[in-house]
Design a protein around this motif. Structure first.
Motif, short mmCIF file in Angstrom:
data_model
loop_
_atom_site.label_atom_id
_atom_site.label_comp_id
_atom_site.label_asym_id
_atom_site.label_seq_id
_atom_site.Cartn_x
_atom_site.Cartn_y
_atom_site.Cartn_z
N PRO A 147 0.80 -1.23 0.00
CA PRO A 147 0.00 0.00 0.00
C PRO A 147 0.83 1.28 0.00
CG PRO A 147 -0.05 -1.04 2.17
CD PRO A 147 0.62 -2.00 1.25
N THR A 148 2.11 1.20 0.42
CA THR A 148 2.94 2.40 0.38
C THR A 148 3.23 2.78 -1.07
OG1 THR A 148 5.06 3.38 1.01
CG2 THR A 148 5.06 1.03 0.52
N LYS A 149 3.49 4.06 -1.27
CA LYS A 149 3.76 4.53 -2.62
C LYS A 149 5.26 4.58 -2.94
CE LYS A 149 -0.52 4.88 -3.63
NZ LYS A 149 -0.95 3.90 -2.63
N ILE A 150 6.08 4.04 -2.08
CA ILE A 150 7.52 4.02 -2.33
C ILE A 150 7.86 3.23 -3.60
CG2 ILE A 150 9.78 3.35 -1.42
CD1 ILE A 150 8.50 5.76 -0.05
N PRO A 151 7.29 2.02 -3.81
CA PRO A 151 7.59 1.32 -5.06
C PRO A 151 7.21 2.12 -6.30
CG PRO A 151 6.61 -0.19 -3.48
CD PRO A 151 6.47 1.18 -2.90
N LEU A 152 6.08 2.82 -6.25
CA LEU A 152 5.69 3.66 -7.38
C LEU A 152 6.71 4.77 -7.60
CD1 LEU A 152 3.81 4.65 -9.62
CD2 LEU A 152 2.39 5.74 -7.85
N GLU A 153 7.19 5.37 -6.53
CA GLU A 153 8.20 6.41 -6.65
C GLU A 153 9.44 5.87 -7.36
OE1 GLU A 153 9.11 8.05 -2.87
OE2 GLU A 153 7.12 8.89 -2.54
N ILE A 154 9.83 4.65 -7.01
CA ILE A 154 11.02 4.04 -7.62
C ILE A 154 10.81 3.84 -9.11
CG2 ILE A 154 12.44 1.94 -7.68
CD1 ILE A 154 11.95 1.74 -4.62
N LEU A 156 8.68 5.47 -11.08
CA LEU A 156 8.60 6.78 -11.73
C LEU A 156 9.99 7.37 -11.96
CD1 LEU A 156 5.60 8.39 -9.82
CD2 LEU A 156 5.66 7.79 -12.24
N ALA A 157 10.86 7.21 -10.96
CA ALA A 157 12.22 7.73 -11.11
C ALA A 157 12.97 6.97 -12.19
CB ALA A 157 12.96 7.65 -9.78
N ALA A 158 12.83 5.64 -12.19
CA ALA A 158 13.53 4.81 -13.17
C ALA A 158 13.03 5.08 -14.59
CB ALA A 158 13.37 3.34 -12.83
N ALA A 159 11.74 5.39 -14.72
CA ALA A 159 11.13 5.55 -16.04
C ALA A 159 11.09 7.00 -16.51
CB ALA A 159 9.71 4.99 -16.01
N GLY A 164 7.35 5.42 -23.10
CA GLY A 164 6.11 4.72 -22.83
C GLY A 164 5.34 5.32 -21.67
N LYS A 165 4.10 4.86 -21.50
CA LYS A 165 3.23 5.37 -20.46
C LYS A 165 3.11 4.36 -19.32
CE LYS A 165 2.13 9.06 -22.83
NZ LYS A 165 2.62 10.40 -22.41
N LEU A 166 3.10 4.89 -18.11
CA LEU A 166 2.93 4.06 -16.91
C LEU A 166 1.49 4.16 -16.45
CD1 LEU A 166 4.36 2.36 -14.70
CD2 LEU A 166 4.65 4.49 -13.43
N VAL A 167 0.84 3.00 -16.27
CA VAL A 167 -0.55 2.93 -15.83
C VAL A 167 -0.58 2.17 -14.51
CG1 VAL A 167 -2.90 2.21 -16.41
CG2 VAL A 167 -1.32 2.92 -18.23
N THR A 168 -1.08 2.79 -13.46
CA THR A 168 -1.10 2.19 -12.13
C THR A 168 -2.51 1.73 -11.77
OG1 THR A 168 0.70 3.65 -11.43
CG2 THR A 168 -0.56 2.56 -9.69
N ARG A 185 5.08 14.40 -10.35
CA ARG A 185 4.76 13.99 -11.71
C ARG A 185 3.57 13.06 -11.73
NH1 ARG A 185 8.26 9.52 -15.07
NH2 ARG A 185 6.51 8.75 -16.26
N GLY A 186 3.59 12.04 -10.88
CA GLY A 186 2.51 11.06 -10.80
C GLY A 186 2.52 10.07 -11.95
N SER A 187 1.70 9.05 -11.82
CA SER A 187 1.54 8.06 -12.87
C SER A 187 0.87 8.71 -14.09
CB SER A 187 0.67 6.91 -12.36
OG SER A 187 0.49 5.92 -13.33
#
Length: 394
Positions: A147-154, A156-159, A164-168, A185-187
């Motif tokens: 549930p934490t958004k840390i993986p999403l942050e990782i 986003l930074a890597a991409a 391409g587009k990231l869809v969460t 920036r967000g997804s």
């Protein structure tokens, strides 16, 4: 530009048609289904995503050195991905080999339907795989078990440099609003399973929740006078203001002055770049969606507009408001059309307003003829909402 895909796979059968109609009417970017026939009924204004629930095919074995390796699709263009009635084919990948195969399909000469990848992030291995997918595929759909958004942050930074587009995948409207703001920036997009058509329309409103560019006006100071003791409000936000930013405040709903934040050095005290010494408690201030609040109503959690000297705006959240009794100063100005714009603020040198070009002006040093930046509104107000009625403020 952020977007949303509506996932029909878990929508109850009795709700599917209503959800589809809502998705089309609300101009959702895409609809995802495992039913190719259903997707074929959708208009071309909607991206039709066909879910291939099986795992992606593994990449072909590497050829010996000196020979060019080709994927199955590259070797035979006739085997390129094809999904009649769909604009995008979504396939799950769980290994680097499966990801390589999806990327090869997209590169294949004469390739048919673009292939997106879905990955379920549950550990470091799948997190790294999602980062690789975001770099290699036109769309990477990611479900985060954590549930934490840390993986999403990782990711986003890597991409960040990816095309391409990231869809969460999100499980509700509240999470959607959070996902769009991660790392500012967000997804790029979200995948959402609505429970009803109403949730589709609510999502559409969320996607449209942008702040406007305002056309600021030049106001000319007519008079300044000391009006005695009164209550004024300091607005402390959860954001750092830029040097040419502040909030719009005025005694009348028809006109506002751009009050400067405390981002500039002050004698005897440190800067407070989150604060605006805004004005007397009766004053209006402008927030999102063309809605005003009295400063007396502003408190923790209230959303306001931060406004730049060039008219750009952004949403900021109030962390605290301070109401204190102080000597007050009334500033009366007029616009080019003669409209009166009035502002009552604390009678103190460190209270500032902005002039044309973002010039910082101390209110106690203002003189008749000085120019300020302001905003002229055409709407009358009732409980902060614009309304077409006769209203005279003096």
């Amino acid at each position: 530009m952020r977007f949303a895909w509506i996932d029909l796979r878990e929508v109850p059968a009795r709700q599917i048609q209503a959800v589809v109609d809502a998705a089309v009417h609300a101009r959702m970017a895409g609809v995802l289904s495992a039913d190719a026939k259903l997707l074929g009924t959708l208009p071309p204004t909607v991206t039709r995503i066909l879910a291939d629930d099986g795992p992606a095919p593994a990449a072909a074995p590497k050829k010996p050195a000196g020979k060019e390796a080709k994927s199955t699709a590259e070797a035979d263009p006739g085997n390129s991905p094809s999904a009649p009635g769909a604009d995008v084919l979504l396939r799950t990948f769980t290994t680097q080999g499966e990801l390589d195969a999806l990327a090869a399909d997209n590169r294949a000469t004469g390739a048919g339907t673009p292939v997106a990848g879905f990955v379920d992030v549950r550990d470091d291995r799948t997190l790294q795989l999602s980062c690789a997918g975001a770099m290699a595929l036109p769309y990477t759909v990611i479900h985060f078990a954590d549930p934490t958004k840390i993986p999403l942050e990782i990711v986003l930074a890597a991409a960040e440099p990816a095309e391409g587009k990231l869809v969460t995948v999100v499980d509700g409207l509240e999470e959607a609003s959070i996902v769009f703001d991660v790392l500012e920036r967000g997804s790029d997009g979200i995948l959402f399973t609505p429970r009803s058509a109403d949730e589709v329309f609510a999502l559409a409103r969320l996607l449209q929740a942008t702040t406007p560019q305002l056309e600021l006006s030049t106001l000319t100071v007519e008079s300044i006078r000391h009006v005695g003791l009164g209550d004024r409000v300091c607005v402390d936000t959860c954001s750092h203001f830029e040097e040419d930013e502040g909030i719009l405040v005025g005694s009348y709903s028809s006109g506002f002055v751009l009050c400067c934040s405390e981002t500039h050095p002050l004698p005897y005290m440190p800067t407070r770049p989150f604060r605006v010494n805004a004005g007397a408690l009766h004053s209006y201030t402008l927030g999102p969606d063309n809605r005003t609040n009295y400063l007396s109503e502003v408190g923790s959690g209230t959303a306001l507009l931060a406004v730049g000297a060039d008219g750009r705006t952004r949403r900021v959240v109030v962390g605290r408001a301070k109401l204190e009794s102080r000597p007050l100063l009334e500033i009366r100005t007029h616009a080019e059309d003669g409209r009166l714009v009035s502002l009552t603020v604390q009678d103190d040198w460190h209270v500032r307003v902005l002039g044309p070009g973002g010039k910082v002006l101390n209110v106690t040093e203002l003189q008749a003829g000085d120019e300020l930046l302001g905003y002229l509104a055409t709407d009358k107000r009732h409980v902060g909402l614009p309304i077409g009625e006769f209203c005279k403020e003096v």
